[in-house]
Design an enzyme around this catalytic site. Structure first.
Site, PDB file in Angstrom:
ATOM      1  CG  HIS A   1      46.880  59.464 125.238  1.00 27.62           C
ATOM      2  ND1 HIS A   1      47.458  60.756 123.721  1.00 27.62           N
ATOM      3  CD2 HIS A   1      45.915  59.715 124.937  1.00 27.62           C
ATOM      4  CE1 HIS A   1      46.573  61.603 123.765  1.00 27.62           C
ATOM      5  NE2 HIS A   1      45.392  60.783 124.222  1.00 27.62           N
ATOM      6  CD  GLU A   2      43.590  57.357 125.277  1.00 30.59           C
ATOM      7  OE1 GLU A   2      42.737  58.094 126.069  1.00 30.59           O
ATOM      8  OE2 GLU A   2      43.216  57.846 124.429  1.00 30.59           O
TER       9      GLU A   2
ATOM     10  CG  HIS B   1      44.296  60.763 129.302  1.00 31.81           C
ATOM     11  ND1 HIS B   1      45.347  61.810 129.503  1.00 31.81           N
ATOM     12  CD2 HIS B   1      43.997  59.750 128.215  1.00 31.81           C
ATOM     13  CE1 HIS B   1      44.580  62.872 128.240  1.00 31.81           C
ATOM     14  NE2 HIS B   1      43.875  61.887 127.261  1.00 31.81           N
TER      15      HIS B   1
ATOM     16  CD  GLU C   1      43.314  64.135 125.561  1.00 30.56           C
ATOM     17  OE1 GLU C   1      44.225  63.919 124.406  1.00 30.56           O
ATOM     18  OE2 GLU C   1      42.358  64.529 125.563  1.00 30.56           O
TER      19      GLU C   1
END
Length: 562
Positions: free
Chosen positions: A16-17, A20, A39
């Site tokens: 997930h990170e 980004h 998100e």
């Protein structure tokens, strides 16, 4: 040792990170109403990456179904729900919108979008989007225009219904068969909740599952678009009606699913025999929704879980069902049957833990569930014997964290003293040991211990973020009557805490210290408190209103538990 669910969660968080780097860094939303462009995409892409490039490939979408979607459906049925593209008026709105809509529903809807436009078209649109807007800021339409160009679909109309409105639809199966057992009609009826009058287009799969050599195996598949109030599935007519007709097989759609009666009976009897973890997840979710909507008695659901979780192989699904079981025992079972049901459930969890494969993920999770549900003296005896080494389970190592788990429960049951907790902390004076020790101290079933930790949490504010989390858990782990005296002081102090402490610290306290037992009196007191809040406390109002929603739902479900 930790549950495999937590290892997988860590992998998803790392992915997930990393996502980004594109959604948030390379291209950033212009304003916080498009927070989902960061998100939701990162949440979706992390699972897609896990499903295609990691050792979690086989289970990633089943995990998504059990975790993200469960979170999304719950958040979307609270009074605080909002569109994925949310109205952001100020920074307080920003903080509370890092929620299950922005993360989990947004990711679920993106999965639906990918199914609707096609993954190749979706990825092609993203490539153009990033090339065009690198190192810049975007709004929603910048993405939609690229999706329309690659897919040829009216994505703006789709967005208006999915991204710019709130609420979750229900899709219900309506099926009839002839005397030979062949389907004569099959329809999917779509409905909406009061106040959320939007019917949406859904891309979904209907799976035909039949018992084959003791397993529920998919023998046929129909993929279709569902739109409007009633979608007639002509392709199904003439096919043999299966043992389980599973709407939303593969879990592409974002909707509450209602199965036909025959399929429900099959699912309840053979849930653990479904050979697809994703399909099991859809069934688990559907049945959980029927409980939350007061359409299945809570005690029937308790039996369903206890009869089937021993066969569940997806670690996150097992973890989710244990959490749902705990919530059902605490809040949904009729008050007059609650204690007996909790005792019976703990006994069954103990049997399941003993029967689990040695040194397995299931053994660890089921044992932890038993420990946390312990109520009777005999159950506490088993916890104590495990702690003292008089009782062992094959393949189970009582490591540091599990030892603390036992300590905290023994403290809750009055079987561990403050002096013994201090000895344990001396032997494990690590960050984890310090957190667990605080939980154990706060768990002690004495008026003095509860007063001490009420003061530390609610008055002095001396505890750090993580320590406070453990303290709240310990404070609440007791018979409700021991802390009932703090119900009214909670309402007297909570606004001051919200105004004076950081968002994360106050959010923990608002939700964690809210009175435990759902009653009509608590609902009335909460309503009165909400009515008294000033206009500038909108973020506090939202958090208390969500707690109020939980009480109202619990009372409705309790009334149906007959």
């Amino acid at each position: 040792k930790v549950a495999e669910a937590l290892r997988e969660r860590r992998a998803i968080t790392v992915l997930h990170e990393l996502a980004h780097m594109w959604f948030g860094d390379l291209v950033t939303m212009k304003w916080w109403n498009d927070l989902w462009l960061n998100e939701s995409f990162a949440e979706f892409m992390s699972t897609l990456a896990a499903a295609e490039n990691t050792r979690y490939a086989k289970e990633a979408w089943a995990t998504f179904s059990a975790s993200e979607k469960t979170w999304a459906y719950r958040q979307d049925q609270l009074s605080s729900t909002h569109p994925i593209v949310a109205e952001i008026r100020d920074l307080a709105d920003v903080q509370v919108n890092f929620d299950g809509i922005t993360y989990a529903k947004g990711a679920s809807v993106l999965r639906q979008m990918v199914a609707w436009v096609g993954q190749e078209n979706f990825m092609a649109a993203l490539k153009v989007y990033f090339d065009k807007h690198s190192w810049g800021n975007t709004v929603l339409d910048d993405l939609l225009v690229e999706l329309e160009r690659t897919s040829g679909r009216d994505v703006r109309a789709w967005s208006a219904k999915w991204l710019e409105t709130a609420g979750v639809n229900t899709l219900a199966v309506e099926v009839e068969n002839d005397e030979a057992g062949n389907i004569s009609s099959l329809g999917i009826r779509q409905s909406y909740a009061e106040g959320f009058e939007t019917l949406r287009p859904h891309r979904a799969v209907i799976g035909f599952y039949n018992l084959v050599d003791g397993k529920l195996t998919r023998t046929d598949r129909i993929e279709l678009d569902i739109d409007g109030e009633l979608t007639v599935v002509e392709e199904a007519v003439g096919k043999k009606r299966p043992d389980l007709l599973l709407l939303n097989d593969e879990d592409l759609a974002y909707a509450k699913i209602r199965l036909d009666e025959r399929s429900i009976e099959t699912a309840i009897k053979h849930l653990g025999d479904i050979d697809s973890s994703v399909a099991r997840g859809v069934v688990w979710g559907s049945l959980w929704d029927t409980v939350r909507d007061a359409q299945m008695p809570a005690r029937k659901y308790v039996d369903l879980v206890l009869n089937n979780i021993g066969k569940e192989t997806n670690s996150t699904a097992l973890r989710t069902q244990i959490n749902n079981l705990s919530a059902t025992l605490h809040s949904f079972v009729a008050p007059e049957a609650r204690e007996e049901t909790r005792h019976r459930a703990a006994d069954r969890l103990w049997e399941l833990a003993k029967a689990a494969e040695p040194d397995s993920d299931a053994q660890l999770q089921l044992l932890q569930a038993f420990i946390n549900q312990t109520r009777t003296e005999e159950q506490y005896d088993n916890v104590q014997r495990l702690f003292e080494g008089e009782l062992t389970l094959e393949g189970l190592d009582i490591d540091a964290d599990l030892r603390w788990n036992l300590v905290c429960r023994l403290a809750t049951g009055g079987r561990f003293s403050a002096e013994q907790i201090a000895e344990e902390l001396e032997n494990d004076n690590t960050a984890n040991g310090q957190q667990y020790a605080v939980q154990a101290y706060a768990s002690l079933p004495t008026a003095e211990a509860k007063a001490e930790y009420w003061n530390k949490i609610m008055v002095t504010g001396e505890l750090s973020n993580m320590i406070q989390r453990y303290a709240i858990s310990g404070f609440k782990s007791c018979k409700p009557e021991l802390i009932a005296q703090y119900d009214e002081p909670y309402f007297e102090q909570i606004e001051g805490i919200w105004r004076s402490r950081s968002h994360e610290i106050s959010m923990q306290i608002i939700g964690g210290m809210y009175p435990s037992v759902p009653t009509a009196e608590l609902l009335e007191r909460t309503e009165a408190y909400l009515a008294s809040l000033p206009e500038d406390a909108a973020a506090l109002y939202r958090q208390i209103a969500e707690a109020r929603d939980g009480v109202a739902r619990a009372l409705k479900v309790q009334a149906a538990d007959i």
